[in-house]
Design a protein around this motif. Structure first.
Motif, PDB file in Angstrom:
ATOM      1  N   THR A 152       0.827  -1.208   0.000  1.00 36.27           N
ATOM      2  CA  THR A 152       0.000   0.000   0.000  1.00 36.27           C
ATOM      3  C   THR A 152       0.860   1.256   0.000  1.00 36.27           C
ATOM      4  N   SER A 153       1.915   1.246   0.814  1.00 40.58           N
ATOM      5  CA  SER A 153       2.780   2.426   0.839  1.00 40.58           C
ATOM      6  C   SER A 153       3.493   2.613  -0.498  1.00 40.58           C
ATOM      7  N   LYS A 154       3.910   1.523  -1.133  1.00 42.84           N
ATOM      8  CA  LYS A 154       4.578   1.641  -2.434  1.00 42.84           C
ATOM      9  C   LYS A 154       3.607   2.075  -3.525  1.00 42.84           C
ATOM     10  N   ILE A 155       2.348   1.635  -3.447  1.00 44.73           N
ATOM     11  CA  ILE A 155       1.346   2.087  -4.419  1.00 44.73           C
ATOM     12  C   ILE A 155       1.117   3.589  -4.262  1.00 44.73           C
ATOM     13  N   LEU A 156       1.063   4.059  -3.007  1.00 39.68           N
ATOM     14  CA  LEU A 156       0.924   5.498  -2.787  1.00 39.68           C
ATOM     15  C   LEU A 156       2.145   6.251  -3.288  1.00 39.68           C
ATOM     16  N   GLU A 157       3.331   5.645  -3.126  1.00 40.59           N
ATOM     17  CA  GLU A 157       4.561   6.301  -3.564  1.00 40.59           C
ATOM     18  C   GLU A 157       4.691   6.337  -5.084  1.00 40.59           C
ATOM     19  N   THR A 158       4.056   5.433  -5.782  1.00 37.61           N
ATOM     20  CA  THR A 158       4.187   5.401  -7.245  1.00 37.61           C
ATOM     21  C   THR A 158       2.947   5.987  -7.919  1.00 37.61           C
ATOM     22  N   VAL A 159       1.812   5.353  -7.740  1.00 30.97           N
ATOM     23  CA  VAL A 159       0.579   5.830  -8.372  1.00 30.97           C
ATOM     24  C   VAL A 159       0.170   7.175  -7.761  1.00 30.97           C
ATOM     25  N   GLY A 160       0.197   7.263  -6.440  1.00 31.19           N
ATOM     26  CA  GLY A 160      -0.178   8.511  -5.779  1.00 31.19           C
ATOM     27  C   GLY A 160       0.731   9.660  -6.161  1.00 31.19           C
ATOM     28  N   LEU A 161       2.038   9.397  -6.220  1.00 37.44           N
ATOM     29  CA  LEU A 161       2.982  10.443  -6.591  1.00 37.44           C
ATOM     30  C   LEU A 161       2.769  10.897  -8.026  1.00 37.44           C
ATOM     31  N   SER A 162       2.546   9.962  -8.932  1.00 37.03           N
ATOM     32  CA  SER A 162       2.346  10.369 -10.331  1.00 37.03           C
ATOM     33  C   SER A 162       1.054  11.178 -10.482  1.00 37.03           C
ATOM     34  N   LEU A 163       0.002  10.821  -9.759  1.00 34.17           N
ATOM     35  CA  LEU A 163      -1.239  11.606  -9.793  1.00 34.17           C
ATOM     36  C   LEU A 163      -1.026  12.985  -9.176  1.00 34.17           C
ATOM     37  N   PHE A 164      -0.331  13.025  -8.056  1.00 36.46           N
ATOM     38  CA  PHE A 164      -0.061  14.297  -7.389  1.00 36.46           C
ATOM     39  C   PHE A 164       0.769  15.215  -8.280  1.00 36.46           C
ATOM     40  N   LEU A 165       1.819  14.679  -8.897  1.00 36.51           N
ATOM     41  CA  LEU A 165       2.670  15.506  -9.751  1.00 36.51           C
ATOM     42  C   LEU A 165       1.936  15.950 -11.020  1.00 36.51           C
ATOM     43  N   THR A 166       1.043  15.115 -11.532  1.00 38.89           N
ATOM     44  CA  THR A 166       0.240  15.531 -12.686  1.00 38.89           C
ATOM     45  C   THR A 166      -0.682  16.677 -12.282  1.00 38.89           C
ATOM     46  N   TRP A 167      -1.251  16.583 -11.100  1.00 41.87           N
ATOM     47  CA  TRP A 167      -2.110  17.654 -10.610  1.00 41.87           C
ATOM     48  C   TRP A 167      -1.310  18.949 -10.450  1.00 41.87           C
ATOM     49  N   TRP A 168      -0.114  18.856  -9.859  1.00 45.07           N
ATOM     50  CA  TRP A 168       0.686  20.049  -9.616  1.00 45.07           C
ATOM     51  C   TRP A 168       1.272  20.611 -10.906  1.00 45.07           C
ATOM     52  N   GLY A 169       1.707  19.735 -11.770  1.00 38.47           N
ATOM     53  CA  GLY A 169       2.378  20.144 -13.002  1.00 38.47           C
ATOM     54  C   GLY A 169       3.880  19.944 -12.884  1.00 38.47           C
ATOM     55  N   THR A 170       4.487  19.391 -13.907  1.00 39.36           N
ATOM     56  CA  THR A 170       5.908  19.085 -13.845  1.00 39.36           C
ATOM     57  C   THR A 170       6.719  19.793 -14.921  1.00 39.36           C
ATOM     58  N   ARG A 171       6.067  20.381 -15.895  1.00 36.25           N
ATOM     59  CA  ARG A 171       6.790  20.993 -17.002  1.00 36.25           C
ATOM     60  C   ARG A 171       7.301  22.362 -16.608  1.00 36.25           C
ATOM     61  N   THR A 172       8.574  22.616 -16.967  1.00 37.48           N
ATOM     62  CA  THR A 172       9.155  23.916 -16.652  1.00 37.48           C
ATOM     63  C   THR A 172       8.551  25.014 -17.512  1.00 37.48           C
ATOM     64  N   ASN A 173       8.212  24.679 -18.767  1.00 38.26           N
ATOM     65  CA  ASN A 173       7.544  25.609 -19.659  1.00 38.26           C
ATOM     66  C   ASN A 173       6.403  24.850 -20.324  1.00 38.26           C
ATOM     67  N   PRO A 174       5.181  25.051 -19.878  1.00 37.30           N
ATOM     68  CA  PRO A 174       4.067  24.256 -20.401  1.00 37.30           C
ATOM     69  C   PRO A 174       3.767  24.502 -21.876  1.00 37.30           C
ATOM     70  N   PHE A 175       4.354  25.525 -22.479  1.00 40.63           N
ATOM     71  CA  PHE A 175       4.071  25.818 -23.889  1.00 40.63           C
ATOM     72  C   PHE A 175       5.064  25.162 -24.846  1.00 40.63           C
ATOM     73  N   ASP A 176       6.054  24.451 -24.296  1.00 40.95           N
ATOM     74  CA  ASP A 176       7.022  23.738 -25.154  1.00 40.95           C
ATOM     75  C   ASP A 176       6.439  22.458 -25.683  1.00 40.95           C
TER      76      ASP A 176
END
Length: 150
Positions: free
Chosen positions: A126-150
């Motif tokens: 469960t902790s590893k699922i949160l660390e992988t799936v949860g992290l990828s969802l969280f980072l998608t929500w926050w945004g990871t691109r330095t310049n979103p228009f590239d």
């Protein structure tokens, strides 16, 4: 080696992803820190406790967890950017693939080869699922691109 080959990831995404993952790791490591805290209260002096094995092992666990969380946050953010993932569904699939590639074989071996209790393995999984799936969802929500228009 040139840093040009490493995909850029927004620094705030790495920082927040590190906090997200480190929080999950600390929840799993809390029994270790709880025992260490009890021993610190029982020690006669601060210096005596600081030289103890418990203090050094807790410090090493905390430090490696922090560094590992930062590296994992960068890695997942870089994969999100490199694959062009924009949706939560895509992020969940990416996180599930990361989990399947890195952690699932360990948990299957623990269940079927080592015959560990299901509840013990489930907590780790469960902790590893949160660390992988949860992290990828969280980072998608926050945004990871330095310049979103590239």
């Amino acid at each position: 080696m040139s840093l040009h080959y490493l995909p850029p990831v927004k620094p705030s995404a790495i920082a927040l992803g590190t906090i997200f993952n480190h929080g999950i790791e600390l929840a799993v490591l809390s029994p270790l820190f709880g025992q260490t805290y009890q021993r610190a209260k029982q020690a006669n002096t601060k210096e005596e406790f600081a030289r103890s094995k418990e203090a050094s092992s807790a410090a090493v666990a905390w430090g490696t967890s922090l560094v590992g969380s930062a590296l994992q946050a960068y890695g997942v953010g870089a994969l999100i950017n490199a694959t062009g993932t924009l949706s939560y569904k895509g992020a969940a699939y990416l996180g599930a693939l990361i989990f399947a590639a890195t952690s699932a074989p360990t948990y299957l071996a623990q269940l079927f080869t080592e015959k560990r209790p299901v509840d013990t393995v489930a907590v780790g999984a469960t902790s590893k699922i949160l660390e992988t799936v949860g992290l990828s969802l969280f980072l998608t929500w926050w945004g990871t691109r330095t310049n979103p228009f590239d």
